[in-house]
Design a protein around this motif. Structure first.
Motif, mmCIF file in Angstrom:
data_model
loop_
_atom_site.group_PDB
_atom_site.id
_atom_site.type_symbol
_atom_site.label_atom_id
_atom_site.label_comp_id
_atom_site.label_asym_id
_atom_site.label_seq_id
_atom_site.Cartn_x
_atom_site.Cartn_y
_atom_site.Cartn_z
ATOM 1 N N ASP A 66 36.768 35.364 -27.075
ATOM 2 C CA ASP A 66 35.813 34.131 -26.404
ATOM 3 C C ASP A 66 36.946 34.225 -24.788
ATOM 4 O OD1 ASP A 66 33.587 34.767 -27.611
ATOM 5 O OD2 ASP A 66 34.226 33.187 -29.003
ATOM 6 N N ARG A 67 38.771 33.413 -25.687
ATOM 7 C CA ARG A 67 38.896 32.996 -24.651
ATOM 8 C C ARG A 67 39.006 34.167 -23.659
ATOM 9 N NH1 ARG A 67 43.889 29.735 -26.060
ATOM 10 N NH2 ARG A 67 43.596 29.323 -23.368
ATOM 11 N N LEU A 68 40.176 34.800 -23.395
ATOM 12 C CA LEU A 68 39.989 35.796 -22.560
ATOM 13 C C LEU A 68 38.930 36.242 -21.785
ATOM 14 C CD1 LEU A 68 42.314 38.251 -24.372
ATOM 15 C CD2 LEU A 68 42.733 37.296 -22.635
ATOM 16 N N LEU A 69 37.322 36.373 -21.933
ATOM 17 C CA LEU A 69 36.955 36.424 -21.235
ATOM 18 C C LEU A 69 36.182 35.267 -20.747
ATOM 19 C CD1 LEU A 69 33.982 38.465 -24.009
ATOM 20 C CD2 LEU A 69 35.093 39.637 -21.974
ATOM 21 N N GLN A 70 36.357 34.476 -21.047
ATOM 22 C CA GLN A 70 36.196 32.349 -21.101
ATOM 23 C C GLN A 70 36.953 33.322 -19.094
ATOM 24 O OE1 GLN A 70 34.001 30.290 -21.288
ATOM 25 N NE2 GLN A 70 34.315 29.689 -19.211
ATOM 26 N N GLY A 71 39.019 33.263 -19.674
ATOM 27 C CA GLY A 71 38.972 33.763 -18.378
ATOM 28 C C GLY A 71 38.677 34.932 -17.416
ATOM 29 N N LEU A 72 38.422 35.580 -17.610
ATOM 30 C CA LEU A 72 38.097 37.033 -16.873
ATOM 31 C C LEU A 72 36.468 36.178 -16.561
ATOM 32 C CD1 LEU A 72 38.187 39.749 -16.448
ATOM 33 C CD2 LEU A 72 36.662 40.174 -18.006
ATOM 34 N N GLY A 73 35.909 35.194 -16.500
ATOM 35 C CA GLY A 73 34.535 34.533 -15.891
ATOM 36 C C GLY A 73 35.209 33.759 -14.953
ATOM 37 N N ASN A 74 36.077 33.401 -15.513
ATOM 38 C CA ASN A 74 36.514 32.313 -14.194
ATOM 39 C C ASN A 74 36.992 32.556 -13.660
ATOM 40 O OD1 ASN A 74 35.804 29.626 -15.679
ATOM 41 N ND2 ASN A 74 37.458 29.610 -16.531
ATOM 42 N N SER A 75 37.840 33.430 -13.800
ATOM 43 C CA SER A 75 38.514 34.195 -12.097
ATOM 44 C C SER A 75 37.999 35.217 -11.396
ATOM 45 C CB SER A 75 40.044 36.014 -12.712
ATOM 46 O OG SER A 75 40.681 35.213 -13.843
ATOM 47 N N PHE A 76 36.763 35.828 -11.821
ATOM 48 C CA PHE A 76 36.059 36.648 -11.322
ATOM 49 C C PHE A 76 35.057 35.248 -10.246
ATOM 50 C CE2 PHE A 76 32.204 38.757 -10.458
ATOM 51 C CZ PHE A 76 32.603 40.016 -10.259
ATOM 52 N N TYR A 77 35.018 34.316 -10.692
ATOM 53 C CA TYR A 77 33.871 33.289 -10.524
ATOM 54 C C TYR A 77 34.618 32.484 -9.396
ATOM 55 C CZ TYR A 77 32.169 28.170 -9.990
ATOM 56 O OH TYR A 77 31.262 27.303 -9.416
ATOM 57 N N ILE A 78 35.700 32.098 -9.316
ATOM 58 C CA ILE A 78 37.212 31.685 -8.394
ATOM 59 C C ILE A 78 36.960 32.811 -7.060
ATOM 60 C CG2 ILE A 78 39.523 31.105 -7.871
ATOM 61 C CD1 ILE A 78 39.327 29.819 -10.856
ATOM 62 N N GLY A 79 37.362 34.418 -7.858
ATOM 63 C CA GLY A 79 37.574 35.539 -6.516
ATOM 64 C C GLY A 79 36.597 35.255 -5.799
ATOM 65 N N VAL A 80 35.588 35.350 -6.213
ATOM 66 C CA VAL A 80 33.872 35.536 -5.407
ATOM 67 C C VAL A 80 33.776 34.360 -3.924
ATOM 68 C CG1 VAL A 80 31.559 35.787 -5.246
ATOM 69 C CG2 VAL A 80 33.070 37.187 -6.844
ATOM 70 N N ILE A 81 34.519 32.937 -5.026
ATOM 71 C CA ILE A 81 33.951 32.057 -3.993
ATOM 72 C C ILE A 81 35.212 31.677 -2.852
ATOM 73 C CG2 ILE A 81 33.843 29.264 -4.140
ATOM 74 C CD1 ILE A 81 33.032 29.345 -6.871
ATOM 75 N N VAL A 82 36.385 32.269 -3.334
ATOM 76 C CA VAL A 82 37.512 31.732 -2.623
ATOM 77 C C VAL A 82 37.223 33.475 -1.477
ATOM 78 C CG1 VAL A 82 39.654 32.437 -2.210
ATOM 79 C CG2 VAL A 82 39.335 30.855 -3.884
ATOM 80 N N ALA A 83 36.702 34.391 -1.624
ATOM 81 C CA ALA A 83 36.635 35.464 -0.805
ATOM 82 C C ALA A 83 36.029 35.595 0.061
ATOM 83 C CB ALA A 83 36.504 36.747 -1.644
#
Lengths: 283, 288
Positions: A66-83
């Motif tokens: 769960d923690r790694l998946l949560q991290g993956l989700g956060n990275s994705f979310y941050i990446g899309v917004i920042v991009a």
């Protein structure tokens, strides 16, 4: 000529060794994700996909962690917004520096490049300090609690945006420079409005650059560690989660599995951006 | 087309630029400058002064860490240039048209992989129970496993690995613009291989060399993961000190002073490099 033959072979051998050096750690990180062992090391115990798909310990797979998946989700979310943000700002900057004349243009151009040469750690702490100064000020003067200025995802987005915008600006400006301005003039002469020319002539020409700027920004955001580490709150992105795991729990092959996913994902996206930049056959 | 509309669009285009550079670059830098000049004299009481900097210079551990970071970064930059130049030259000039693109892409692959994954790969290879050590024992070359992590050579090697692509990419793009006729002219005029290299290739590649060196140096000096993961807890890397001051000790004042020092120091090295080679920031770094 015999001597130069030998030299060429030595030269080739050097280049081959160099590429082995480039590939070896990536290979090592990748291969041991498939080793049926508790440790990412020799001997080879046989092939397994447990480190990806196993649903229970001790070999808890990546897709059930769960923690790694949560991290993956956060990275994705941050990446899309920042991009998205940095492509928007980068487009404005590209038009500003390619099309407009204004005083101190040279100096401002240097200022635009500067974020690339400031170390990421310093960008991180400076934004952390400034944001908390603003937050403290708002708190003391107006009794406002601006929680988004405290470490967390919004600050991570701002921190990454601060240097990604330079990259996107340069990518988009390089494409805009190649644009033949007479195309716009032709459209204007034919009676199109400025806005229409922008939407139907100029922006379509820029689309490949916009796309690859978006991909590059997303990737760099996804992989960023230095700036992010200083600004991260409780919602850590994948790189920070993986680092924590590495330092606290030691390395298990699940980290290799994360590496494989990261390599495949970024490799695929990078390929996409290269293909998008490639000129069409007809053009 | 009226001039007013032109002015309006100029102002509109300027807005994002000003907000970005102003709020996220200039003001935050001024912010750490301001913090670094504060001294804590009591709870929520501060005085202005240079105490943080005096402490920094007075404490040998901090001073030496900065110097060590600086000279190791310069070493890494030089090594990356020496190791990367032949590869860049091969890609730009010797490789056949078709393999050129493939080689260049191969060079870029590690660029897209996170620092963390690369450092992790080195750990898997080099630690005591790692691949290389185990393989050497199996082959009977060494008697017992050796620890290859946590020493300076490994840190330098890992840092070169992390940054060398940023050296190769600008070098390739500069060298590709070089006309082969220049080299032939050099040989026809009786120049030896060394003379041609020294008098034609290097001067031509200078903008690429300078921009590669600047990026490499800044990335190395500002790197965090590679020295810490490959060098262990005692890697004495300056960014680690900044992190410790900020996050572990929560001493933002002295952490800011450290940050300003690093920035001033690295900017000075870059400025000196530009002056020595007669290049400017806009023509080198911004070119890519």
């Amino acid at each position: 000529m015999q001597g130069s033959r030998h030299l060429l072979w030595i030269y080739r051998a050097y280049v081959v060794i160099f590429f082995l050096y480039l590939v070896s750690p990536l290979l090592a990180a990748g291969v041991f994700a498939f080793n049926d062992s508790m440790f990412p090391s020799l001997p080879w115990q046989g092939f397994t996909l447990d480190w990806f798909f196993s649903s229970e310990g001790p070999k808890l797979g990546l897709f059930h962690d769960d923690r790694l998946l949560q991290g993956l989700g956060n990275s994705f979310y941050i990446g899309v917004i920042v991009a998205a943000l940095s492509v928007a700002a980068g487009t404005c900057n590209a038009f500003l520096f390619e099309r407009k004349q204004f005083p101190f243009k040279g100096a401002l151009y240097v200022l635009m490049v500067v974020p690339l040469v400031i170390p990421g750690v310093i960008l991180g702490i400076s934004i952390l300090v400034f944001a908390s100064m603003v937050a403290n000020f708002a708190d003391q003067q107006f009794g406002l609690f601006l929680t988004w200025l405290r470490p967390g995802i919004p600050l991570v987005v701002l921190g990454q945006f601060s240097f990604l915008t330079t990259i996107t600006s340069l990518v988009i400006a390089a494409r805009l420079q190649k644009f033949d301005i007479s195309l716009e003039e032709a459209a204007l002469n034919l009676g199109a409005s400025r806005l229409r020319v922008l939407l139907t002539v100029t922006l379509p020409f820029l689309v490949p650059a916009l796309f690859s700027a978006f991909v590059v920004a997303f990737l760099v955001s996804f992989e960023n560690f230095n700036t992010t580490l200083m600004l991260v709150g409780s919602d850590a992105p994948l790189t920070v989660t993986m680092y924590d795991r590495m330092v606290k729990a030691g390395s298990t092959p699940v980290l290799n599995a994360v590496s494989v996913v990261l390599m495949l994902g970024s490799g695929g996206l990078a390929l996409l951006s290269v293909l998008a930049q490639r000129p069409r056959k007809a053009g | 087309m009226s001039r007013d509309a032109g002015r309006l669009s100029l102002i509109l285009l300027f807005m994002p630029f000003v907000l970005w550079i102003g709020l996220l670059i200039i003001l935050p830098q001024l912010g750490i400058g301001y913090y670094s000049l504060r001294e804590k004299v009591g709870f929520n009481q501060f005085e202005f002064g240079l105490k943080n900097y005096v402490d920094f210079i007075g404490e040998p551990v901090y001073r030496n860490t900065l110097l060590r970071t600086a000279w190791m970064s310069i070493l890494v930059t030089i090594l990356a240039l020496i190791a990367g130049f032949p590869v860049a030259y091969y890609i730009a000039k010797i490789a056949k048209e078709r393999s050129r693109a493939a080689l260049f892409l191969m060079c870029l692959i590690p660029l897209w992989v996170s620092d963390l994954v690369r450092a992790y790969g080195w750990i898997v290879l080099l630690r005591e129970t790692g691949v290389i050590s185990t393989a050497l024992v199996k082959m009977g070359i060494i008697g017992q496993p050796v620890e290859m992590l946590y020493n300076d050579i490994t840190v330098v090697m890992g840092l070169v690995y992390t940054v060398i692509l940023f050296m190769i990419v600008p070098l390739v793009s500069t060298l590709q613009g070089m006309d082969d006729a220049l080299l032939e002219a050099g040989y026809n005029l009786g120049g030896s291989r060394l003379t041609v290299f020294r008098r034609i290739i290097v001067p031509y590649a200078m903008p690429g060399i300078v921009s590669g060196c600047i990026i490499t140096f800044m990335l190395t000096a500002g790197s965090y993961l590679t020295p810490i993961l490959l060098g262990g807890k005692n890697s004495s890397w300056f960014t680690e000190q900044i992190y410790n001051q900020f996050i572990t000790r929560y001493n933002w004042e002295s952490g800011s002073a450290f940050g300003v020092s690093l920035l001033v120091f690295t900017s000075f090295v870059v400025w000196a490099g530009l002056r020595l080679t007669g290049q400017s920031l806009a023509t080198t770094v911004a070119k890519d």
